[in-house]
Design a protein around this motif. Structure first.
Motif, PDB file in Angstrom:
ATOM      1  N   THR A   8       0.590  -1.390   0.044  1.00 60.39           N
ATOM      2  CA  THR A   8       0.395  -0.182   0.137  1.00 60.39           C
ATOM      3  C   THR A   8       0.994   1.379  -0.087  1.00 60.39           C
ATOM      4  O   THR A   8       2.143   1.012   0.040  1.00 60.39           O
ATOM      5  N   ARG A   9       0.030   2.522   0.340  1.00 56.06           N
ATOM      6  CA  ARG A   9       0.739   3.190   0.466  1.00 56.06           C
ATOM      7  C   ARG A   9       2.222   3.395   1.059  1.00 56.06           C
ATOM      8  O   ARG A   9       2.337   2.994   2.227  1.00 56.06           O
ATOM      9  N   GLU A  10       3.159   4.233   1.058  1.00 53.66           N
ATOM     10  CA  GLU A  10       4.270   4.539   1.460  1.00 53.66           C
ATOM     11  C   GLU A  10       4.882   3.420   2.198  1.00 53.66           C
ATOM     12  O   GLU A  10       5.869   3.043   3.231  1.00 53.66           O
ATOM     13  N   HIS A  61       2.377   7.137   8.337  1.00 51.22           N
ATOM     14  CA  HIS A  61       0.998   6.663   7.787  1.00 51.22           C
ATOM     15  C   HIS A  61      -0.063   6.876   8.854  1.00 51.22           C
ATOM     16  O   HIS A  61       0.191   6.308   9.958  1.00 51.22           O
TER      17      HIS A  61
END
Length: 249
Positions: A8-10, A61
């Protein structure tokens, strides 16, 4: 056992795994906004998410842990050292605690260093071993041990002290596991939570012992090396930490 890994992100890796025959599962380190993925995957497997676990209070995050737990009805879990620190109720986890998820169980390993509350989750599938004594299959290492790298030690301040704690945690607990135990960390390359993280999303204890350069260092050398090259702090780190502590306005 079923097992799902979500990139996912980061450059964050999240996990959903559990016992399909007993219809129960655990979610680990969900990112805010990814709750529908966990709920959809749980529905596909016909399982109920009983525990949502953050391996630590994240600084890179926004955690989706509390939101997911509220939606699925599971327990939101953090290490017990967060009592009095976070501004919301949670299920406290202790070092050595065992969490039963059908034919799967998780042993909680408190591994401070990246943060004081960091934990790893040692996972065993009782059915996999047949009549033999169950042995652990894999360990979810959060931001303590990455593929090819180690978690940064500066997020809580006291870089040298925390770097020493990481060495103690890794050598005292993780490297004592059998070489065959698989490693699933909290990030891949692109994350600011460690320097030199591999882009490969999994490894083994034995492979890291042989090829992770940080694991061949003595404690003093390790502390010096880990504190010498620290990545820039995550963007909006203070705001993210406050939100994950329940302190955001």
């Amino acid at each position: 056992m079923f097992f799902r890994q979500l990139a996912t992100r980061e450059a964050t890796l999240s996990y959903l795994f559990g016992c399909g025959s007993c219809n129960v599962a655990v979610a680990v380190d969900p990112v805010l906004g990814d709750e529908p993925w966990f709920l959809d995957e749980a529905a596909k497997q016909n399982v109920r998410i009983t525990h949502v676990i953050d391996t630590h209070v994240h600084a890179d995050h926004y955690s989706g842990g509390r939101a997911l737990a509220a939606q699925c009805g599971g327990l939101y879990c953090l290490h017990e050292s967060n009592a009095g620190r976070v501004q919301f109720p949670f299920e406290p986890l202790k070092d050595g605690q065992r969490i039963d998820v059908g034919n799967v169980y998780l042993d909680v390993l408190h591994t401070p260093g990246h943060t004081p509350d960091s934990i790893c989750l040692l996972v065993t599938d009782k059915r996999r071993m047949g009549e033999a004594a169950p042995e652990p299959w894999f360990v979810v290492t959060g931001d303590t041990l990455f593929v090819g790298a180690i978690g940064r030690p500066d997020l809580a301040g006291k870089e040298k002290e925390m770097a020493g704690q990481i060495w103690d945690s890794v050598h005292g607990k993780l490297l004592r596991l059998p070489n065959e135990v698989e490693i699933y960390a909290g990030h891949v390359a692109g994350s600011v939570c460690g320097a030199g993280i591999s882009g490969k999303p999994a490894s083994t204890i034995g492979f890291e012992k042989k090829w992770n350069p940080m694991l061949r260092l003595g404690r003093e050398e390790f502390v010096a090396a880990l504190t010498q090259e620290i990545p820039p702090r995550p963007a909006e780190m203070d705001r993210m930490v406050k939100a994950n502590l329940g302190l955001a306005a």
